[in-house]
Scaffold this motif. Structure first.
Motif, PDB file in Angstrom:
ATOM      1  N   VAL A   2       0.847  -1.186   0.000  1.00  0.00           N
ATOM      2  CA  VAL A   2       0.000   0.000   0.000  1.00  0.00           C
ATOM      3  C   VAL A   2       0.887   1.242   0.000  1.00  0.00           C
ATOM      4  CG1 VAL A   2      -1.637   1.361   1.351  1.00  0.00           C
ATOM      5  CG2 VAL A   2      -1.958  -1.104   1.134  1.00  0.00           C
ATOM      6  N   HIS A   3       0.584   2.149  -0.930  1.00  0.00           N
ATOM      7  CA  HIS A   3       1.328   3.402  -1.037  1.00  0.00           C
ATOM      8  C   HIS A   3       0.435   4.536  -0.541  1.00  0.00           C
ATOM      9  CE1 HIS A   3       4.239   6.230  -2.460  1.00  0.00           C
ATOM     10  NE2 HIS A   3       3.412   6.771  -3.322  1.00  0.00           N
ATOM     11  N   LEU A   4       0.969   5.370   0.348  1.00  0.00           N
ATOM     12  CA  LEU A   4       0.185   6.445   0.953  1.00  0.00           C
ATOM     13  C   LEU A   4       0.780   7.807   0.589  1.00  0.00           C
ATOM     14  CD1 LEU A   4      -0.154   4.927   4.548  1.00  0.00           C
ATOM     15  CD2 LEU A   4      -1.820   4.800   2.686  1.00  0.00           C
ATOM     16  N   VAL A   5      -0.084   8.743   0.231  1.00  0.00           N
ATOM     17  CA  VAL A   5       0.363  10.093  -0.101  1.00  0.00           C
ATOM     18  C   VAL A   5      -0.497  11.097   0.661  1.00  0.00           C
ATOM     19  CG1 VAL A   5       0.677  11.803  -1.910  1.00  0.00           C
ATOM     20  CG2 VAL A   5       1.132   9.396  -2.394  1.00  0.00           C
ATOM     21  N   GLU A   6       0.161  11.897   1.511  1.00  0.00           N
ATOM     22  CA  GLU A   6      -0.541  12.933   2.271  1.00  0.00           C
ATOM     23  C   GLU A   6      -0.557  14.244   1.486  1.00  0.00           C
ATOM     24  OE1 GLU A   6       2.033  10.812   5.522  1.00  0.00           O
ATOM     25  OE2 GLU A   6       2.292  11.533   3.469  1.00  0.00           O
ATOM     26  N   SER A   7      -1.556  15.061   1.778  1.00  0.00           N
ATOM     27  CA  SER A   7      -1.634  16.403   1.220  1.00  0.00           C
ATOM     28  C   SER A   7      -2.471  17.263   2.159  1.00  0.00           C
ATOM     29  CB  SER A   7      -2.256  16.392  -0.178  1.00  0.00           C
ATOM     30  OG  SER A   7      -3.559  15.865  -0.131  1.00  0.00           O
ATOM     31  N   GLY A   8      -2.409  18.570   1.935  1.00  0.00           N
ATOM     32  CA  GLY A   8      -3.259  19.481   2.699  1.00  0.00           C
ATOM     33  C   GLY A   8      -2.559  20.272   3.775  1.00  0.00           C
ATOM     34  N   SER A  25      -3.118   3.761  -2.379  1.00  0.00           N
ATOM     35  CA  SER A  25      -3.144   3.036  -3.654  1.00  0.00           C
ATOM     36  C   SER A  25      -2.363   1.736  -3.487  1.00  0.00           C
ATOM     37  CB  SER A  25      -2.544   3.885  -4.778  1.00  0.00           C
ATOM     38  OG  SER A  25      -1.199   4.209  -4.495  1.00  0.00           O
ATOM     39  N   GLY A  26      -2.556   0.833  -4.420  1.00  0.00           N
ATOM     40  CA  GLY A  26      -1.863  -0.447  -4.343  1.00  0.00           C
ATOM     41  C   GLY A  26      -2.802  -1.538  -3.852  1.00  0.00           C
ATOM     42  N   SER A  27      -2.368  -2.306  -2.872  1.00  0.00           N
ATOM     43  CA  SER A  27      -3.146  -3.442  -2.358  1.00  0.00           C
ATOM     44  C   SER A  27      -4.211  -2.972  -1.378  1.00  0.00           C
ATOM     45  CB  SER A  27      -2.221  -4.447  -1.679  1.00  0.00           C
ATOM     46  OG  SER A  27      -1.243  -4.924  -2.569  1.00  0.00           O
ATOM     47  N   ILE A  28      -5.083  -2.083  -1.855  1.00  0.00           N
ATOM     48  CA  ILE A  28      -6.033  -1.421  -0.977  1.00  0.00           C
ATOM     49  C   ILE A  28      -7.166  -2.325  -0.522  1.00  0.00           C
ATOM     50  CG2 ILE A  28      -5.544   0.893  -1.812  1.00  0.00           C
ATOM     51  CD1 ILE A  28      -7.832   0.602  -3.757  1.00  0.00           C
TER      52      ILE A  28
END
Length: 119
Positions: A2-8, A25-28
């Motif tokens: 699982v790939h995680l991307v923060e924003s805000g 995203s990925g193996s969600i």
């Protein structure tokens, strides 16, 4: 995986609000609990809030009543609504996810997003 991307993240005055997002995203399909952590300069990373796959939530005492964690499973995204921000909330905020794959559990971290609280 699982790939995680923060924003805000960003700069906000004391008393202001920000909403952080964490897109997975990925193996969600194996996503389980997700959470937010933060790390201020010179301090250890600390847990902020947690949300289960079913939507149950928990908060650190320092943010209870001011922060709200949520997740949109259809969008594979978790949020952290931060209100009444204080200078002591200033930190790099990281999202975290626990996920399962082939019967084993793993954890994944995002790269972090900076929250600055200053007048």
């Amino acid at each position: 995986q699982v790939h995680l991307v923060e924003s805000g993240g960003g700069l906000v005055q004391p008393g202001g609000s920000l909403r952080l997002s964490c897109a997975a995203s990925g193996s969600i399909f194996g996503l389980n609990n997700m959470g937010w952590y933060r790390q201020a300069p010179g301090k250890q990373r600390e847990w902020v809030a947690r949300i289960t796959s079913g939507g149950s939530t928990n908060y650190a005492d320092s943010v209870k009543g001011r922060f709200t964690i949520s997740r949109d499973n259809a969008k594979n995204t978790m949020y952290l609504q931060m209100n009444s921000l204080k200078p002591e909330d200033m930190a790099v905020y990281y999202c975290n996810a626990v996920y399962s794959n082939a019967g084993a559990y793993y954890t994944s971290w995002g790269q972090g997003t900076q929250v600055t609280v200053s007048s």
